[in-house]
Design an enzyme around this catalytic site. Structure first.
Site, PDB file in Angstrom:
ATOM      1  N   CYS A 144       0.827  -1.209   0.000  1.00  0.00           N
ATOM      2  CA  CYS A 144       0.000   0.000   0.000  1.00  0.00           C
ATOM      3  C   CYS A 144       0.858   1.254   0.000  1.00  0.00           C
ATOM      4  O   CYS A 144       0.628   2.179  -0.784  1.00  0.00           O
ATOM      5  CB  CYS A 144      -0.925  -0.013   1.217  1.00  0.00           C
ATOM      6  N   HIS A 226      -2.445   5.435   6.240  1.00  0.00           N
ATOM      7  CA  HIS A 226      -1.075   5.933   6.347  1.00  0.00           C
ATOM      8  C   HIS A 226      -1.057   7.398   5.904  1.00  0.00           C
ATOM      9  O   HIS A 226      -1.911   7.844   5.142  1.00  0.00           O
ATOM     10  CB  HIS A 226      -0.137   5.179   5.402  1.00  0.00           C
TER      11      HIS A 226
HETATM   12  N1  LIG Z   1      -3.841  -5.023   5.111  1.00  0.00           N
HETATM   13  C1  LIG Z   1      -3.148  -4.135   4.450  1.00  0.00           C
HETATM   14  O1  LIG Z   1      -3.193  -2.983   4.788  1.00  0.00           O
HETATM   15  C2  LIG Z   1      -2.314  -4.537   3.293  1.00  0.00           C
HETATM   16  C3  LIG Z   1      -2.055  -3.597   2.311  1.00  0.00           C
HETATM   17  C4  LIG Z   1      -1.301  -3.958   1.203  1.00  0.00           C
HETATM   18  C5  LIG Z   1      -0.759  -5.227   1.124  1.00  0.00           C
HETATM   19  N2  LIG Z   1      -1.004  -6.117   2.126  1.00  0.00           N
HETATM   20  C6  LIG Z   1      -0.415  -7.444   1.979  1.00  0.00           C
HETATM   21  O2  LIG Z   1      -1.437  -8.323   1.591  1.00  0.00           O
HETATM   22  C7  LIG Z   1      -1.175  -9.621   2.115  1.00  0.00           C
HETATM   23  C8  LIG Z   1      -2.366 -10.076   2.909  1.00  0.00           C
HETATM   24  O3  LIG Z   1      -2.541  -9.196   3.979  1.00  0.00           O
HETATM   25  P1  LIG Z   1      -3.958  -8.984   4.675  1.00  0.00           P
HETATM   26  O4  LIG Z   1      -3.878  -7.720   5.448  1.00  0.00           O
HETATM   27  O5  LIG Z   1      -5.044  -9.131   3.678  1.00  0.00           O
HETATM   28  O6  LIG Z   1      -3.967 -10.203   5.685  1.00  0.00           O
HETATM   29  P2  LIG Z   1      -5.189 -10.781   6.511  1.00  0.00           P
HETATM   30  O7  LIG Z   1      -4.626 -11.304   7.742  1.00  0.00           O
HETATM   31  O8  LIG Z   1      -6.313  -9.792   6.583  1.00  0.00           O
HETATM   32  O9  LIG Z   1      -5.714 -11.979   5.606  1.00  0.00           O
HETATM   33  C9  LIG Z   1      -4.945 -13.095   5.349  1.00  0.00           C
HETATM   34  C10 LIG Z   1      -5.858 -14.209   4.887  1.00  0.00           C
HETATM   35  O10 LIG Z   1      -5.046 -15.288   4.481  1.00  0.00           O
HETATM   36  C11 LIG Z   1      -5.602 -16.502   4.960  1.00  0.00           C
HETATM   37  N3  LIG Z   1      -4.522 -17.447   5.119  1.00  0.00           N
HETATM   38  C12 LIG Z   1      -3.844 -17.803   6.239  1.00  0.00           C
HETATM   39  N4  LIG Z   1      -2.926 -18.746   5.957  1.00  0.00           N
HETATM   40  C13 LIG Z   1      -3.021 -18.980   4.619  1.00  0.00           C
HETATM   41  C14 LIG Z   1      -2.348 -19.846   3.735  1.00  0.00           C
HETATM   42  N5  LIG Z   1      -1.377 -20.642   4.178  1.00  0.00           N
HETATM   43  N6  LIG Z   1      -2.696 -19.812   2.441  1.00  0.00           N
HETATM   44  C15 LIG Z   1      -3.656 -19.012   1.984  1.00  0.00           C
HETATM   45  N7  LIG Z   1      -4.347 -18.165   2.795  1.00  0.00           N
HETATM   46  C16 LIG Z   1      -4.018 -18.150   4.098  1.00  0.00           C
HETATM   47  C17 LIG Z   1      -6.319 -16.129   6.235  1.00  0.00           C
HETATM   48  O11 LIG Z   1      -7.424 -16.980   6.416  1.00  0.00           O
HETATM   49  C18 LIG Z   1      -6.782 -14.721   5.950  1.00  0.00           C
HETATM   50  O12 LIG Z   1      -8.082 -14.732   5.460  1.00  0.00           O
HETATM   51  C19 LIG Z   1       0.124  -9.493   2.891  1.00  0.00           C
HETATM   52  O13 LIG Z   1       1.191  -9.784   2.037  1.00  0.00           O
HETATM   53  C20 LIG Z   1       0.155  -8.039   3.234  1.00  0.00           C
HETATM   54  O14 LIG Z   1       1.463  -7.570   3.488  1.00  0.00           O
HETATM   55  C21 LIG Z   1      -1.802  -5.809   3.184  1.00  0.00           C
END
Ligand SMILES: NC(=O)c1ccc[n+]([C@@H]2O[C@H](COP(=O)([O-])OP(=O)(O)OC[C@H]3O[C@@H](n4cnc5c(N)ncnc54)[C@H](O)[C@@H]3O)[C@@H](O)[C@H]2O)c1
Ligand SMILES: NC(=O)c1ccc[n+]([C@@H]2O[C@H](COP(=O)([O-])OP(=O)(O)OC[C@H]3O[C@@H](n4cnc5c(N)ncnc54)[C@H](O)[C@@H]3O)[C@@H](O)[C@H]2O)c1
Ligand SMILES: NC(=O)c1ccc[n+]([C@@H]2O[C@H](COP(=O)([O-])OP(=O)(O)OC[C@H]3O[C@@H](n4cnc5c(N)ncnc54)[C@H](O)[C@@H]3O)[C@@H](O)[C@H]2O)c1
Ligand SMILES: NC(=O)c1ccc[n+]([C@@H]2O[C@H](COP(=O)([O-])OP(=O)(O)OC[C@H]3O[C@@H](n4cnc5c(N)ncnc54)[C@H](O)[C@@H]3O)[C@@H](O)[C@H]2O)c1
Lengths: 343, 343, 343, 343
Positions: A144, A226
């Protein structure tokens, strides 16, 4: 014929990408996956998505069944049908999924910003690296913060060559639905070293900025967005209006005025709520108009990044690039934006 | 023929009531008012509402025009057309508006929970005082906390007579869009005296609870929802299932389970976002299922109140009662709920 | 001859107990222990405490030496010299230490409130169970919340027999020096079941309250103090003054007035800072005077608990009881208080 | 003979300056003033300070008497005895006091950072403008943020000439004892324009930095400390060690390491508590050692400012300069530091 997209990891990013895919006319969601049978899993099913267990563990299917949530099998039961997987697993898990699931099953995959640049073929931002990622197999949509920086640096680069960009990132400590993570009352340098890794992450998308972007970051006790302050030295003697013009021309950036009541990130989120965006998402990078300034060939500005949603349209464009569905990045961006109601 | 509703004070409550009126088939918004030409005012116009200046000061019209926001005049230019005014002005201003504008202009008016019971004819909750308010002129829809308490006490009262209700309210300190109010790191008894005024406020709606409801309240640094713990002594030897059954039968109450991931108010709000509610509003009172318990003829439970939206459907029913549009409270409740997508 | 006290686990509680022991004239600190060579470890040495590695792992000694912090060995190198160990290890580790270290080495030990009642001989509060713990070997000083409740219930019990006590605890989510734990913006029922375990924990100290104390708890985003609302039914027709008198007579309770500026927990902490308490500790339970009320043989009041320090003087009295150094609880309390500057 | 110092406004800054004056051997507190009879007023008297009513309104004396707090009169009853007044009144009131009280009564006065540079003769920082303020009558000790910046820029200037300093300030939204001010969950650009007024405020102390310091600031929901990121271009090809050496040589700056556990402002405050500082004050500017870096003649670093106490020793030195008690700034700094236990 529409592209078959599988969402592996239906969390903050995954659920948004699923909904964004669902509103495009050239792609469809063939399944989403979760590890736990919680209310998000139930809602996925209620929305009509086919639900799979994210990990290839048949025992887990029972957990879902006991909770009364119908699942169609594990991720391995659906992966072959997919043209591409969008991985939404937690940080570091995406890489494991790439090695253990996507590569062995020979399916194209998009990882998210929690993964490292070196673990994929290239890093994606629709404005900067759409062409580079065209037809590739394993791509990372950058984080992000990096996405926000890429957009504004694109707008700036359109008016003048960037000599040196200095950025301080004030990061939200946790997402709004995260009730475990703090701090409650502290400012945390993260990382404590300066410059931070955010500069190199931008460079993974925009190699020509190598050595020209210096970043520093802290974490603060807020969940909404942010905030970044940019101080960007450029080659030409441009005006504030030049910068504002370019910002307005660049897709996925909007400007707001403190004078109109946009005094903080809280007000920007209120706007997202008032205009009826699903989950109040502000997919656009938001620039405070009053903050934009140019002094001695240096541009100053402040921006806000809605961490939960800014990368979502990028994932859509990345799908189109990787599956060679559209070779003009601006056409893809416009198509995505129109379907999602993004400015 | 639809009832003509004027919203005076298009803030957190006012904008929600406007949108709720707009989706009913038996009423319409003839105008909304604001004091300042900020982004909320602009969005009101973009939504198609006729905008008026909330205070009868023609000079202010210029401010809006300078900001490029078209206004149709002041509140006095539209008040005669209204069948009823819903006042959404800040605490204590509602009373002034009643005396200075609504009464002199002989228009029916609904005030909000920031006003005092003694300044109106009666206090409204759809379940308890719909009939009493039928055809009346000046009514107050009680506050978010009181509305939440009225709903659960109605459900409890259906299974057994209430002997004594003890309630501790943990109140959100500010609304999410309020970036001025704290505290940032403190718990504030408010009021510091026990019992608090919340008990008598419930009694203004349910006189038979006089002397039977004792409340205490603190303010904490969160913006999302209030939380209440109830300990209610009843006459009969009822079971936990009796209570849960009655809760499920009572309109505008939903239950959630911590086990399903509803571990905190943050998760409840995430649910509101995920199901696509406008502004993520949870108009229903939310009960944690695991918290419901009965011991020695005393019911225990915890509930969460979405302060910004819980009173909105009550305003709609109050309009119907005051304008004698429907004399069966349950029909009005059902009609309102259906139009708003409330369970 | 002074009692030799070893502090195993020099964290929030451990460092305070060490300093409290050090100012008593009948006991001394023979050593303190840490697992990591951080600034707290360095300060322990600078204060003159002998530092040991908390875990019996000689490899860890190197870590301290590399960080330039002199250690005298591991906990096993000093345990034999101790008359008693005060365990300050994190929740659940205390029990392990009891089984693996204290019992095998036949040293008396005090565990803290993170441990369970059933794992020790008895649970300690100076007012209620001093005599019961006299001469015993393995005792638990109950948690901050339970200690606060024990003190006020003692004061109440002095004026009238307690029929039923209902308490809602609003808990600080993390200690001030904890920059990892949240939530940032949520209220979390914890536990989500009502009544909570806090009632039975009080009963572990005051068995006669079995079935007479019902508690419920939430966690909120603040670090300073816990807050409790009590509603206590008693047998006699007592007055507010009776209650206030008894509160004032009970050691380790102070009253404050909102009217004097004590509007929140933040102001109470400011008071601790202003009067020059080490680490601003408020070892006393704090009652808001205006909140104290009696209606129909039911006492109402609000109190604040400084979680980091309220149990510290209890640990000192517990040492005296277990080592049979003083058999009059009030003499021990007074001695402890005087040395620590407690009211 | 010791200098007679009157503290007008015994709030966050005033009470600390009073205590700092009291421990110097060449000055004494002849009185302190408050507007309200709250617990801070009571503690002032208990500490032995003569208390006066801050505003020249004899009626107010009654308020204090009713609250049982003895006052000696109003500020006008003591002003003639003073050699100098340290004004600790809220922002903007200092200026009024200067015009209405100090100037008419021909008494020297120190205002605080909430006042404007143009309203006094000069702006004070012990390292930079001690000599310039020598013997002057009306001086402003600059704000906490500006004081922090002056100190680090002094250290940097000692190793190389400053070409351009870029600073982003992440400001604590409220002091710890302020239970009214927010935001609770937002980041607020303040001011929303870039560069902010903090640069010119540094220039009021260090005129040679005119045009060379560019600042930007946001407010975040924390109470403990401000945090700054600095990016400072210098003339010479210096090393990281040069910078660290100079920092260590500069008075009133300390360094901490994240590696030692100083991961956030919360840990720095814990350190202040542990070392027994009154009110846990960290009068020193705190630099994170790991953050210090030099790249291409540009210095990078992160620092933390304890807003409540950093200006306190500056007030002491300012008194000495204005009353011509010591003409060597370093001697004054050392004397102040020694008396206060500052490094
Ligand atoms: N949340 C943010 O602000 C944001 C912004 C940009 C990028 N990201 C990136 O996106 C990615 C996901 O983050 P998020 O915030 O959505 O996380 P999150 O914790 O909200 O969601 C993660 C999901 O993955 C699932 N999960 C757990 N283990 C797994 C596995 N082994 N295989 C597949 N799915 C699995 C969980 O059930 C959950 O639903 C990360 O790389 C994070 O750095 C997050
Ligand atoms: N926000 C809540 O959580 C909540 C919940 C239940 C009840 N209430 C009650 O609803 C009422 C409104 O509160 P809110 O939170 O919506 O306030 P708000 O501050 O969000 O909105 C108030 C609106 O009133 C307008 N206004 C100002 N002066 C006015 C005047 N003289 N006449 C008409 N309008 C004027 C403002 O422009 C603003 O749009 C209060 O009585 C409040 O106690 C609020
Ligand atoms: N912090 C509070 O508010 C509070 C209040 C009352 C009771 N308690 C209880 O006190 C106990 C300690 O809590 P705390 O808040 O001081 O924890 P803490 O995390 O502040 O400190 C724990 C200390 O124990 C040390 N430690 C880690 N492993 C150890 C081991 N195996 N053996 C010995 N020491 C070890 C750590 O180095 C650390 O210094 C817990 O039972 C807790 O529930 C805490
Ligand atoms: N708090 C900080 O972090 C901080 C840091 C550096 C500088 N300052 C500056 O110091 C000054 C004082 O701020 P503070 O935080 O100590 O404020 P404060 O609110 O804590 O204290 C102000 C005191 O002034 C008294 N007062 C009110 N009206 C007065 C009057 N007319 N005359 C004299 N006294 C009056 C009040 O009783 C109160 O005790 C301001 O200029 C502020 O900008 C504050």
């Amino acid at each position: 014929m529409s592209a078959k997209v599988l969402i592996n990891g239906y969390g903050s990013i995954g659920k948004r990408v699923a909904d964004a895919v669902a509103v495009q006319d050239d792609m469809e969601v063939i399944g989403v996956s979760k590890t736990k049978p919680d209310f998000e899993a139930r809602l996925a099913v209620e929305k009509g998505y086919k639900l799979f267990v994210a990990v290839p563990d048949r025992e887990r299917i029972k957990l879902f069944e006991e909770a009364g949530i119908p699942v169609e099998g594990t991720i391995l039961d659906v992966i072959e049908e997919a043209d591409i997987v969008v991985d939404g697993a937690p940080k570091k898990i995406g890489k494991q999924n790439l090695e253990n699931i996507y590569k062995p099953n020979k399916v194209k995959a998009i990882l998210q910003g929690g993964e490292k640049a070196k673990d994929v073929e290239d890093s994606f931002n629709a404005l900067w690296s759409f062409d580079r990622c065209y037809g590739k197999d394993y791509i990372r949509v950058v984080s992000c913060n990096t996405t926000g920086l890429c957009r504004i640096l694109y707008a700036i680069n359109e008016v003048s060559n960037i000599k040196k960009a200095r950025v301080v990132l004030v990061r939200r400590a946790a997402d709004p639905n995260d009730d475990k993570t703090g701090p409650i009352n502290a400012i945390t340098p993260n990382p404590v070293t300066v410059p931070s890794h955010h500069g190199p992450d931008v460079v993974s998308v925009v190699p020509e900025l190598e050595g020209k972007i210096l970043t520093s970051a802290v974490i603060v006790p807020t969940t909404l967005m942010h905030q970044h302050t940019l101080m960007v030295e450029v080659d030409d003697n441009i005006s504030r209006e030049d910068v504002l013009d370019s910002i307005l021309k660049t897709p996925r950036i909007i400007t707001v005025k403190a004078e109109d009541g946009f005094t903080s990130t809280a007000k920007i989120i209120e706007y997202g709520r008032d205009i009826g965006r699903l989950r109040y998402d502000i997919n656009e990078l938001v620039i405070w108009e009053e903050s934009v300034n140019v002094l001695d060939r240096e541009i100053f500005l402040m921006q806000a990044v809605h961490q939960e949603s800014i990368v979502v349209p990028e994932n859509i464009d990345c799908i189109r690039a990787m599956l060679q569905m559209e070779d003009d990045k601006f056409k893809s961006i416009e198509k995505t934006n129109k379907a999602m109601g993004i400015k």
